[in-house]
Each structure stands twice: as C-alpha cells, then as structure tokens.
Design a protein around this motif. Structure first.
Motif, PDB file in Angstrom:
ATOM      1  N   THR A  90       0.841  -1.192   0.000  1.00  0.00           N
ATOM      2  CA  THR A  90       0.000   0.000   0.000  1.00  0.00           C
ATOM      3  C   THR A  90       0.878   1.244   0.000  1.00  0.00           C
ATOM      4  OG1 THR A  90      -1.664  -1.181   1.310  1.00  0.00           O
ATOM      5  CG2 THR A  90      -1.876   1.200   1.198  1.00  0.00           C
ATOM      6  N   THR A 121      -3.493   0.980  -3.856  1.00  0.00           N
ATOM      7  CA  THR A 121      -3.314  -0.447  -3.634  1.00  0.00           C
ATOM      8  C   THR A 121      -3.074  -1.153  -4.970  1.00  0.00           C
ATOM      9  OG1 THR A 121      -5.718  -0.746  -3.702  1.00  0.00           O
ATOM     10  CG2 THR A 121      -4.713  -0.498  -1.532  1.00  0.00           C
ATOM     11  N   THR A 129      -5.068   0.933  -7.931  1.00  0.00           N
ATOM     12  CA  THR A 129      -6.370   1.454  -7.527  1.00  0.00           C
ATOM     13  C   THR A 129      -6.163   2.576  -6.525  1.00  0.00           C
ATOM     14  OG1 THR A 129      -7.408  -0.701  -7.860  1.00  0.00           O
ATOM     15  CG2 THR A 129      -8.599   0.897  -6.513  1.00  0.00           C
ATOM     16  N   ASN A 131      -8.035   5.219  -3.962  1.00  0.00           N
ATOM     17  CA  ASN A 131      -9.206   5.628  -3.199  1.00  0.00           C
ATOM     18  C   ASN A 131      -8.812   6.792  -2.301  1.00  0.00           C
ATOM     19  OD1 ASN A 131     -11.627   3.555  -3.499  1.00  0.00           O
ATOM     20  ND2 ASN A 131      -9.745   2.345  -3.494  1.00  0.00           N
ATOM     21  N   THR A 160     -13.529   6.723  -5.655  1.00  0.00           N
ATOM     22  CA  THR A 160     -13.849   5.336  -5.318  1.00  0.00           C
ATOM     23  C   THR A 160     -13.362   4.426  -6.437  1.00  0.00           C
ATOM     24  OG1 THR A 160     -15.809   6.037  -4.067  1.00  0.00           O
ATOM     25  CG2 THR A 160     -15.686   3.719  -4.726  1.00  0.00           C
ATOM     26  N   ASP A 161     -12.384   3.589  -6.110  1.00  0.00           N
ATOM     27  CA  ASP A 161     -11.853   2.598  -7.047  1.00  0.00           C
ATOM     28  C   ASP A 161     -11.500   3.208  -8.402  1.00  0.00           C
ATOM     29  OD1 ASP A 161     -12.132   0.678  -5.105  1.00  0.00           O
ATOM     30  OD2 ASP A 161     -14.065  -0.038  -5.828  1.00  0.00           O
ATOM     31  N   ARG A 163      -9.059   3.373 -11.098  1.00  0.00           N
ATOM     32  CA  ARG A 163      -7.994   2.463 -11.509  1.00  0.00           C
ATOM     33  C   ARG A 163      -7.296   2.998 -12.752  1.00  0.00           C
ATOM     34  NH1 ARG A 163      -9.131  -3.226 -12.669  1.00  0.00           N
ATOM     35  NH2 ARG A 163      -7.080  -3.596 -11.746  1.00  0.00           N
ATOM     36  N   GLY A 178     -13.572   4.268 -12.852  1.00  0.00           N
ATOM     37  CA  GLY A 178     -13.951   4.476 -11.464  1.00  0.00           C
ATOM     38  C   GLY A 178     -14.967   5.593 -11.334  1.00  0.00           C
TER      39      GLY A 178
END
Length: 240
Positions: A90, A121, A129, A131, A160-161, A163, A178
């Motif tokens: 991370t 992540t 990804t 966030n 949110t997500d 990518r 996303g």
C-alpha cells in the motif's frame, strides 16, 4: 484532480525505484514541466515531495503554473511502514498544499487551496487502484462580448476505485475507470458590459463516472446528466 491521482500512481511504479538515487531510496519520476525535490525522514519512513511546474501551449495561447507539496509512505503486507517501494502492499499519498494558475485569452483559473488523502493499492498490478478524498478552492474568471463572470468556488470529492496504470503515462486521464463524487459550492458574480453586476450562490451534488479507454466522462449534476470530453473540457447535456 486526475493529475493529482496520476501523481500518486506514478509513485507506485517500479520505475520510480529503478531511477535510483545516491541514498538508495526511490527517486520518484517527475511530472511533465515540473522541477521536483524530495526529502526522506528515516525515522518515520516519510517522503516529502515538492514540485514547481510551468507549462506553455504552442503559440503561447495559454500558460499554466502550479506547485504541490505532498507526502508519500509505503506500507508492507504487515501494515508497517517501510522505506522502499519493493515489497510494499500500500502507498499513502497525501497532498498537504497546492497552488496553480491557468491563463488564456478569455479565461483564468487560480487554485487557492488544495488537500488530498489518497490510498493506492495493487502496487504490483498493471493497474493500481486509488481511493481517497480531495478538497480544493479556486477562483475562475471568464470574459467575452456579453461581459465577465467570476466564480469563487469550493469542491470536495471522494474517489472510489479509480484504476489506472502505474508510472508517468501520457494521457493518463484517458486510461482510468472508477467514480468520483462530491459537492460543489460557488458564488457567481456576473458583470455586464454596462457595469451592472449580479451575484448568486450555486450548490450542486456531483457524480462522475470514468470509463477506461474513452475520452468521455459522464457527469450527473443534481439530476441532469452530461458528457464531458476529458481532453478539451467540452460538456454536452445527455438527452433523456
């Protein structure tokens, strides 16, 4: 906003470590037009990244300057901070401050404050990804034959997500998917050619859907839907 997310994705790239540096820690890749500096706190494993940037268009029709101060810290699979990108699960990428100015013949944009808190992540995957959340305040001025309009506004967004590819990638904004959602508030002052002015407040709920490989993003704005070209900023309402 996507460029700030792209900066977080760039830090996550193995290429950042591959550039090497005298102290053995990652020499993070620069953003185009930027002169970056980097410091490292060996006690907290915290990198502080500073960028001062300038860009001009061909023909000089616009110029842009911006600066960022951000921190980056890698965490292993055990949740503990570590100095190196290698083996990290991370990345925490926080924007502490930011300023920018965009000047063109009929428009100007001045970013007056910026913060961001991103978690990246999937560092070993082709697409990472992102966030997190970001807040910004700015003043925009548009001028034309019908007068001038100034917007002093604040924008708070949650990613949110989102990518996208790791590293410095040309047209990164086009390679992401996303959702981004939040609130927008502005004080709008309109000045007509005869000098008369009108002021009003605008508050909107915003949701943006990003599709990887498409120049178009879909924006939902208080029940209305629009297509926005991520290359040019052109917006067109979607008919029901």
């Amino acid at each position: 906003m996507l460029e700030d997310a792209a900066a977080a994705a760039a830090v996550a790239a193995p290429a950042a470590a591959a550039l090497g540096s005298p102290d053995g820690h990652p020499a993070f890749p620069p953003r185009p037009g930027c002169a970056p500096t980097r410091t490292f706190d060996a006690t907290t494993y915290l990198y502080t990244l500073t960028s001062d940037c300038h860009r001009d268009s061909q023909g000089g029709r616009f110029s842009a300057t911006f600066s960022r101060v951000a921190t980056a810290r890698f965490f292993g699979v055990d949740g503990q901070p570590q100095a190196e990108r290698a083996g990290a699960a991370t990345l925490h990428y926080d924007i502490l401050s930011g300023r920018s100015a965009f000047i063109s013949p009929h428009a100007s944009h001045h970013l007056t404050s910026l913060t961001g808190d991103f978690t990246v992540t999937g560092l070993d995957q082709d697409l990472v990804t992102v966030n997190g959340a970001t807040s910004r305040a700015a003043t925009d001025t548009l001028s034309g034959a019908r007068g001038e309009r100034t917007l002093t506004h604040e924008l708070a967004l949650t990613l949110t997500d989102v990518r996208g590819p790791r590293g410095i990638v040309e047209n990164w904004h086009r390679a992401v998917s996303g959702t981004v959602a939040g609130t927008y508030h502005a004080v709008v002052t309109t000045t007509k050619p005869d000098g008369t002015t009108r002021t009003r407040e605008v508050t909107r709920t915003v949701s943006v859907t990003l599709a990887r490989g498409s120049d178009m993003a879909e924006i939902a704005l208080d029940g209305q839907r629009f297509h926005a070209d991520r290359r040019t900023g052109a917006v067109q309402e979607i008919a029901d």
